[in-house]
Design a protein around this motif. Structure first.
Motif, mmCIF file in Angstrom:
data_model
loop_
_atom_site.group_PDB
_atom_site.id
_atom_site.type_symbol
_atom_site.label_atom_id
_atom_site.label_comp_id
_atom_site.label_asym_id
_atom_site.label_seq_id
_atom_site.Cartn_x
_atom_site.Cartn_y
_atom_site.Cartn_z
ATOM 1 N N LEU A 1 8.571 -5.010 5.627
ATOM 2 C CA LEU A 1 7.897 -3.968 5.107
ATOM 3 C C LEU A 1 8.415 -3.500 3.815
ATOM 4 C CD1 LEU A 1 8.083 -1.473 8.460
ATOM 5 C CD2 LEU A 1 6.044 -2.664 7.476
ATOM 6 N N VAL A 2 9.543 -3.824 3.593
ATOM 7 C CA VAL A 2 10.339 -3.519 2.501
ATOM 8 C C VAL A 2 9.896 -4.455 1.248
ATOM 9 C CG1 VAL A 2 12.433 -3.414 1.177
ATOM 10 C CG2 VAL A 2 12.391 -2.642 3.432
ATOM 11 N N ALA A 3 9.771 -5.838 1.643
ATOM 12 C CA ALA A 3 9.345 -6.750 0.855
ATOM 13 C C ALA A 3 7.874 -6.458 0.378
ATOM 14 C CB ALA A 3 9.468 -8.094 1.393
ATOM 15 N N TYR A 4 7.067 -6.007 1.145
ATOM 16 C CA TYR A 4 5.832 -5.627 0.896
ATOM 17 C C TYR A 4 5.516 -4.542 -0.022
ATOM 18 C CZ TYR A 4 0.612 -4.923 1.801
ATOM 19 O OH TYR A 4 -0.442 -4.668 1.508
ATOM 20 N N ALA A 5 6.419 -3.346 0.295
ATOM 21 C CA ALA A 5 6.041 -2.204 -0.184
ATOM 22 C C ALA A 5 6.994 -2.198 -1.813
ATOM 23 C CB ALA A 5 6.670 -1.190 0.510
ATOM 24 N N THR B 1 -0.344 -9.040 5.808
ATOM 25 C CA THR B 1 -1.713 -7.988 6.123
ATOM 26 C C THR B 1 -2.424 -8.716 7.272
ATOM 27 O OG1 THR B 1 -1.815 -6.902 3.937
ATOM 28 C CG2 THR B 1 -3.633 -6.663 5.444
ATOM 29 N N ALA B 2 -2.705 -10.159 6.957
ATOM 30 C CA ALA B 2 -3.541 -10.905 7.984
ATOM 31 C C ALA B 2 -2.873 -11.055 9.061
ATOM 32 C CB ALA B 2 -3.949 -12.109 7.356
ATOM 33 N N ASN B 3 -1.526 -11.355 9.146
ATOM 34 C CA ASN B 3 -0.707 -11.567 10.598
ATOM 35 C C ASN B 3 -0.422 -10.457 11.292
ATOM 36 O OD1 ASN B 3 -0.309 -14.284 9.573
ATOM 37 N ND2 ASN B 3 1.714 -13.999 8.881
ATOM 38 N N LEU B 4 -0.287 -9.330 10.449
ATOM 39 C CA LEU B 4 -0.123 -8.056 11.316
ATOM 40 C C LEU B 4 -1.445 -7.583 11.969
ATOM 41 C CD1 LEU B 4 1.496 -5.615 11.921
ATOM 42 C CD2 LEU B 4 0.869 -4.499 9.739
ATOM 43 N N ALA B 5 -2.581 -7.807 11.372
ATOM 44 C CA ALA B 5 -4.133 -7.462 11.968
ATOM 45 C C ALA B 5 -4.187 -8.297 13.145
ATOM 46 C CB ALA B 5 -5.135 -7.694 10.761
ATOM 47 N N ALA C 1 0.535 -13.675 -2.504
ATOM 48 C CA ALA C 1 0.244 -14.098 -1.216
ATOM 49 C C ALA C 1 0.971 -13.777 0.011
ATOM 50 C CB ALA C 1 0.502 -15.813 -1.266
ATOM 51 N N PHE C 2 2.283 -13.305 -0.386
ATOM 52 C CA PHE C 2 3.110 -12.515 0.664
ATOM 53 C C PHE C 2 2.207 -11.448 1.045
ATOM 54 C CE2 PHE C 2 6.095 -9.298 2.001
ATOM 55 C CZ PHE C 2 6.918 -10.007 2.765
ATOM 56 N N ARG C 3 1.953 -10.646 0.532
ATOM 57 C CA ARG C 3 0.927 -9.480 0.899
ATOM 58 C C ARG C 3 -0.130 -9.581 1.819
ATOM 59 N NH1 ARG C 3 2.121 -5.832 -4.697
ATOM 60 N NH2 ARG C 3 4.191 -4.751 -3.776
ATOM 61 N N GLU C 4 -0.823 -10.642 1.212
ATOM 62 C CA GLU C 4 -2.024 -10.961 1.927
ATOM 63 C C GLU C 4 -1.892 -11.694 3.390
ATOM 64 O OE1 GLU C 4 -6.013 -13.941 1.292
ATOM 65 O OE2 GLU C 4 -4.448 -13.675 -0.535
#
Length: 345
Positions: free
Chosen positions: A53-57, A87-91, A81-84
């Motif tokens: 969450l931190v690395a994303y935000a 998001t996909a893995n969480l979904a 790439a990390f953000r993409e």
């Protein structure tokens, strides 16, 4: 789509590790109760600290943050790439969490490192992909207690040329901790602007402010989970006594010439041994020093009191249990050395 994300953000040194140990140990039982703890956002070892969450935000330019480095993000392309992927893995996880109405998350660095409105907007956007609403849970600790605990942690990770009472302007001895670490009012105001004050649940990390005096049980109660359904409530990341702190601080100085990985390996082994015999609360501020330190944040604390605790005369109770010593001499060094040698030989 979950009804609500239940996001625990610390502050640091308020039992966050204990919360995360509990989540790790009870992930299946919580899911059976309708509370989903995602694995795609945690550390690689599976421990339920949602560091992604931190690395994303964090803002795009903060590529030197250790949590980003831990997740292999060192440049703009890797960040995208990390953000993409996140998001996909969480979904994908959320779609498989049938029967769960809530997503439960915890990371204490959100309160200390995610410090800009744009960063909170990044976090909000990620959570909105799988949750209809977000509730933030945050615990606040008297700044004098927080300082003492943070000092203990700093020594355990390798600091040595530091003072217990930081001079925030002196990067040499006071730079081990930043002033904003203690500025609760400003931090909570920023979170309230993004998520709404009505969605910020603030609790005081004090013996009389927690259910059964325990942060894990208190958090469970606040999210409407009956703590009596569980039997074990861990207390993790405990401290060292004052003499052991002093000994480790001196050892850190001696290890400073080694490669970081080698020093860390030795230090971790020593800490494991010390924690078996020398647990404690560590160095204490004098009553006058504690009062003077907390007074620096009087306006910050008052803003929190007015918004979240209007019925309390002050945010934190008056302290009457501060020890009358500042830096006790390490007169226990010989016994500590004997303890280490017995364990190592």
């Amino acid at each position: 789509m979950f009804k609500r994300a239940l996001l625990h953000i610390g502050f640091e040194k308020t039992g966050s590790t204990s919360v995360q140990v509990f989540l790790t140990d009870n992930i299946a039982r919580l899911r059976a109760l309708g509370y989903f703890v995602p694995r795609s956002l945690v550390r690689e070892d599976g421990f339920c600290n949602h560091t992604r969450l931190v690395a994303y935000a964090l803002a795009d330019h903060k590529l030197d943050d250790d949590l980003r480095l831990h997740h292999g993000v060192t440049n703009a392309a890797q960040l995208a790439a990390f953000r993409e992927t996140t998001t996909a893995n969480l979904a994908e996880e959320a779609a498989a969490a049938t029967g769960c109405g809530f997503m439960l998350l915890s990371n204490e660095h959100l309160s200390s490192r995610v410090t800009e409105a744009a960063e909170l907007a990044n976090l909000q956007a990620l959570l909105a992909t799988v949750c209809e609403q977000v509730t933030i849970f945050v615990y606040l600790r008297n700044q004098a207690d927080l300082l003492q605990s943070a000092y203990n942690e700093a020594i355990k990770v390798g600091f040595h040329n530091i003072d217990l009472i930081p001079d925030f302007a002196n990067k040499a001895t006071g730079g081990w901790v930043e002033r904003r670490y203690f500025e609760y009012g400003s931090t909570l105001a920023l979170w309230a602007e993004t998520f709404g004050q009505e969605n910020i649940m603030v609790r005081l990390f004090e013996p009389d402010g927690l259910l059964f005096g325990d942060v894990v049980q208190d958090l469970l109660f606040r999210i409407h989970v009956d703590p009596s359904r569980f039997t074990a409530f861990p207390r993790a990341n405990e401290g060292l006594d004052a003499s052991a702190q002093h000994f480790l601080k001196q050892l850190n100085g001696s290890l400073a010439h080694l490669a970081a990985n080698d020093a860390a390996r030795i230090r971790e082994r020593v800490i494991d041994i010390l924690m078996q015999e020398r647990r404690g609360t560590g160095r204490k501020l004098t009553a006058s020093d504690a009062a003077a330190f907390v007074a620096q944040f009087e306006d910050e604390n008052e803003s929190v009191r007015r918004r979240w605790f209007p019925d309390r005369p002050t945010l934190f109770r008056t302290r009457d249990d501060i020890a009358a010593e500042v830096d006790p001499p390490c007169d226990d060094s010989f016994r500590i050395m004997t303890l280490l040698l017995e364990a190592l030989l």
